[in-house]
Design a protein around this motif. Structure first.
Motif, short mmCIF file in Angstrom:
data_model
loop_
_atom_site.label_atom_id
_atom_site.label_comp_id
_atom_site.label_asym_id
_atom_site.label_seq_id
_atom_site.Cartn_x
_atom_site.Cartn_y
_atom_site.Cartn_z
N ARG A 48 0.85 -1.20 0.00
CA ARG A 48 0.00 0.00 0.00
C ARG A 48 0.88 1.24 0.00
O ARG A 48 2.08 1.17 0.29
CB ARG A 48 -0.93 0.01 1.21
CG ARG A 48 -0.22 -0.31 2.51
CD ARG A 48 -1.20 -0.63 3.64
NE ARG A 48 -0.60 -1.54 4.60
CZ ARG A 48 -0.84 -1.51 5.90
NH1 ARG A 48 -1.64 -0.61 6.40
NH2 ARG A 48 -0.27 -2.38 6.70
N GLY A 49 0.28 2.38 -0.29
CA GLY A 49 1.03 3.62 -0.27
C GLY A 49 0.53 4.61 -1.28
O GLY A 49 -0.61 4.55 -1.75
N ARG A 50 1.40 5.55 -1.64
CA ARG A 50 1.05 6.62 -2.57
C ARG A 50 2.19 6.78 -3.57
O ARG A 50 3.34 6.48 -3.27
CB ARG A 50 0.79 7.92 -1.82
CG ARG A 50 1.95 8.40 -0.95
CD ARG A 50 1.53 9.57 -0.06
NE ARG A 50 2.62 10.03 0.80
CZ ARG A 50 2.87 9.53 2.02
NH1 ARG A 50 2.12 8.54 2.50
NH2 ARG A 50 3.86 10.01 2.74
N ARG A 63 5.17 15.70 -3.46
CA ARG A 63 5.14 14.59 -4.42
C ARG A 63 6.25 13.58 -4.07
O ARG A 63 7.39 13.96 -3.82
CB ARG A 63 5.37 15.09 -5.85
CG ARG A 63 4.32 16.06 -6.36
CD ARG A 63 4.63 16.46 -7.80
NE ARG A 63 3.72 17.46 -8.31
CZ ARG A 63 3.92 18.77 -8.28
NH1 ARG A 63 5.05 19.22 -7.71
NH2 ARG A 63 3.04 19.61 -8.78
N CYS A 64 5.88 12.32 -4.06
CA CYS A 64 6.87 11.30 -3.72
C CYS A 64 6.34 9.92 -4.06
O CYS A 64 5.14 9.74 -4.34
CB CYS A 64 7.22 11.35 -2.22
SG CYS A 64 5.85 10.85 -1.16
N GLN A 65 7.24 8.95 -4.05
CA GLN A 65 6.85 7.54 -4.06
C GLN A 65 7.04 7.04 -2.63
O GLN A 65 8.12 7.16 -2.07
CB GLN A 65 7.75 6.72 -5.00
CG GLN A 65 8.15 7.40 -6.29
CD GLN A 65 6.97 7.63 -7.23
OE1 GLN A 65 5.83 7.33 -6.91
NE2 GLN A 65 7.25 8.19 -8.41
N HIS A 66 5.97 6.52 -2.06
CA HIS A 66 6.07 5.94 -0.71
C HIS A 66 5.22 4.68 -0.70
O HIS A 66 4.00 4.73 -0.51
CB HIS A 66 5.59 6.93 0.36
CG HIS A 66 5.87 6.45 1.75
ND1 HIS A 66 7.09 6.64 2.36
CD2 HIS A 66 5.11 5.77 2.65
CE1 HIS A 66 7.07 6.10 3.57
NE2 HIS A 66 5.87 5.56 3.77
N LEU A 67 5.86 3.56 -0.93
CA LEU A 67 5.18 2.28 -1.01
C LEU A 67 5.74 1.33 0.04
O LEU A 67 6.95 1.29 0.27
CB LEU A 67 5.34 1.66 -2.41
CG LEU A 67 4.80 2.50 -3.57
CD1 LEU A 67 5.15 1.84 -4.91
CD2 LEU A 67 3.30 2.70 -3.44
N VAL A 68 4.84 0.57 0.66
CA VAL A 68 5.22 -0.35 1.74
C VAL A 68 4.76 -1.75 1.38
O VAL A 68 3.58 -1.97 1.07
CB VAL A 68 4.59 0.10 3.08
CG1 VAL A 68 4.93 -0.89 4.18
CG2 VAL A 68 5.07 1.49 3.45
N PHE A 69 5.68 -2.70 1.43
CA PHE A 69 5.41 -4.09 1.07
C PHE A 69 5.68 -4.97 2.30
O PHE A 69 6.77 -4.90 2.88
CB PHE A 69 6.31 -4.54 -0.08
CG PHE A 69 6.11 -3.77 -1.36
CD1 PHE A 69 5.34 -4.29 -2.39
CD2 PHE A 69 6.68 -2.51 -1.53
CE1 PHE A 69 5.15 -3.59 -3.57
CE2 PHE A 69 6.49 -1.80 -2.71
CZ PHE A 69 5.73 -2.34 -3.73
#
Length: 430
Positions: free
Chosen positions: A319-321, A380-386
């Protein structure tokens, strides 16, 4: 801990039905004067939802609510608040436990109850840790298992379970003999800020409290000695001159304390919003890993689109943005579970808004952006958590980095970025 004034309402939900029933039974046993309100949506095919109200002794009342627009969940929404108001006005109910049917999500019901002028004092999701991974990996539609809340319900088992788990600040965890360290670690990493309360049958007895009808939750004096049946109040003389100890009831259990601790609906909603969600942190233990991947450079839309299947299947939950080079003003939400991915626009990045519009943005969103503001790209950024057992962290990082703009593409600038292929338009139904 004293029971709050009015009618405290605790919402207990979860697809793990046995764990949910055990949590509800524990609350009934531990909070004198508590009742359970349950709407069974399994009867929707017959055109109604069956409502029951029960206490620790059994069913007190039962009735039916007709479907609203052929929707069982809509019938629940329409019937829930009036029934809670009736319990409040009748008096005698110390805690209303709303036991949600299997696939009903707590967020919507907490907001309905609060909007109706009642007080939600807790939201609890009941979980069997041995079932967390099987449910997160189940991409079947709820309808296939008879769990849909409406004819138009297109949710899956995995995404429904994930939202139930992540919204609740309290997890009632079944004492499952099938669960191992990996199962428990996965649960902890998926929702590290949750308070976990065990609900096994072998829990030790709780401390006692005085049998004061004015306050069923007043704690006992810890200095009082405990006998075989728990502490006793100071002895009182009986009519025949004998000294008879006054028995004390048990104090509130940890689960009951959590149910009455208080709940902020607005804060809970903000914690789920992609722009300021409280996502898990880096972790690696018992074979389970959580990778937090953050970058400032935008994704190349075509390369990211081509990698979606591999990224979605790389972890049990992600999940994330994120942001795309061809759509620099749009904040995208990434939500994956059960081998299925949902990508949706959740509005603009704050950096794309005029200064005058900032006053209309919730303070929590502004604060989250300010904490990580970039001089060129703003928020603005990539912030994804797996999060997953057996996560291939190195391989996942390489795949994600390959989807970013190259140095040459990045140097071409925003005007050139917006001429890149709009690969996500079909997925976003633009």
């Amino acid at each position: 801990m004293a029971v709050p004034p009015g009618l405290p309402v605790v919402i207990v939900g979860g697809l793990h039905a046995d764990a949910r029933r055990a949590a509800v039974a524990r609350l009934l046993a531990d909070v004198p004067g508590s009742v359970v309100l349950h709407h069974d949506l399994a009867t929707a095919a017959a055109g109604t939802v069956v409502r029951t109200i029960r206490d620790a002794s059994g069913v007190l009342d039962a009735g039916e609510a007709p479907l609203v627009n052929d929707c069982a969940c809509c019938a629940l929404r329409e019937d829930l608040v009036p029934e809670l108001e009736r319990l409040r006005d009748t008096g005698g109910t110390r805690l209303a436990v709303v036991e949600l049917w299997d696939s009903v999500e707590p967020k919507a019901m907490a907001e309905v109850v609060t909007a109706g002028g009642l007080t939600v004092t807790g939201v609890i999701t009941a979980v069997d840790p041995a079932l967390v991974l099987p449910y997160l990996g189940n991409g079947d539609d709820l309808a296939d298992g008879g769990l849909a809340a409406a004819a138009t319900d297109q949710r899956t088992v995995a995404d429904t379970f994930a939202r139930q788990l992540e919204y609740a600040p309290v997890l009632a965890v079944a004492d499952s003999p099938e669960a191992d360290d990996e199962d428990r670690e996965l649960l902890a990493q998926l929702h590290p800020t949750a308070r976990q309360v065990r609900i096994g049958q072998d829990l030790p007895a709780e401390p006692a409290e005085p049998a004061d009808p004015a306050d069923p939750a007043e704690p006992a004096d810890p200095a009082e000695p405990a006998g075989p049946a728990g502490p006793t109040a100071p002895a009182q003389p009986s009519g025949d001159g004998l000294t008879v100890p006054t028995p004390r009831r048990r104090a509130l259990s940890p689960l009951a304390q959590a149910a009455l601790a208080g709940f902020d609906v607005e804060a809970a909603a903000a914690a789920q919003h992609p722009a300021c969600a409280l996502l898990p942190a880096e972790a690696d233990a018992h074979g389970v890993s959580t990778l937090v991947w953050s970058m400032r450079r935008p994704f190349h839309p075509e390369r990211l689109y081509a990698a979606l299947e591999d990224l979605t299947c790389a972890a049990a939950r992600s999940r994330g943005r994120f942001w795309l080079a061809d759509k620099p003003d749009t904040l995208f939400h990434w939500d994956a579970a059960g081998g299925a991915l949902c990508v949706e626009s959740t509005g603009p990045w704050l950096a794309s808004l005029p200064d005058a519009a900032w006053d209309m943005v919730p303070p929590v969103r502004r604060a989250a952006a300010a904490l990580d503001w970039h001089p060129e790209h703003g928020d603005r950024c990539q912030h994804l958590v797996f999060t997953s057992p057996g996560l291939d962290r190195d391989g996942l990082e390489r795949l994600l980095e390959s989807c970013l703009l190259t140095d040459a593409e990045y140097a071409a600038g925003p005007d050139a970025w917006q001429r890149l292929p709009h690969a996500f338009d079909t997925l976003l139904e633009v």
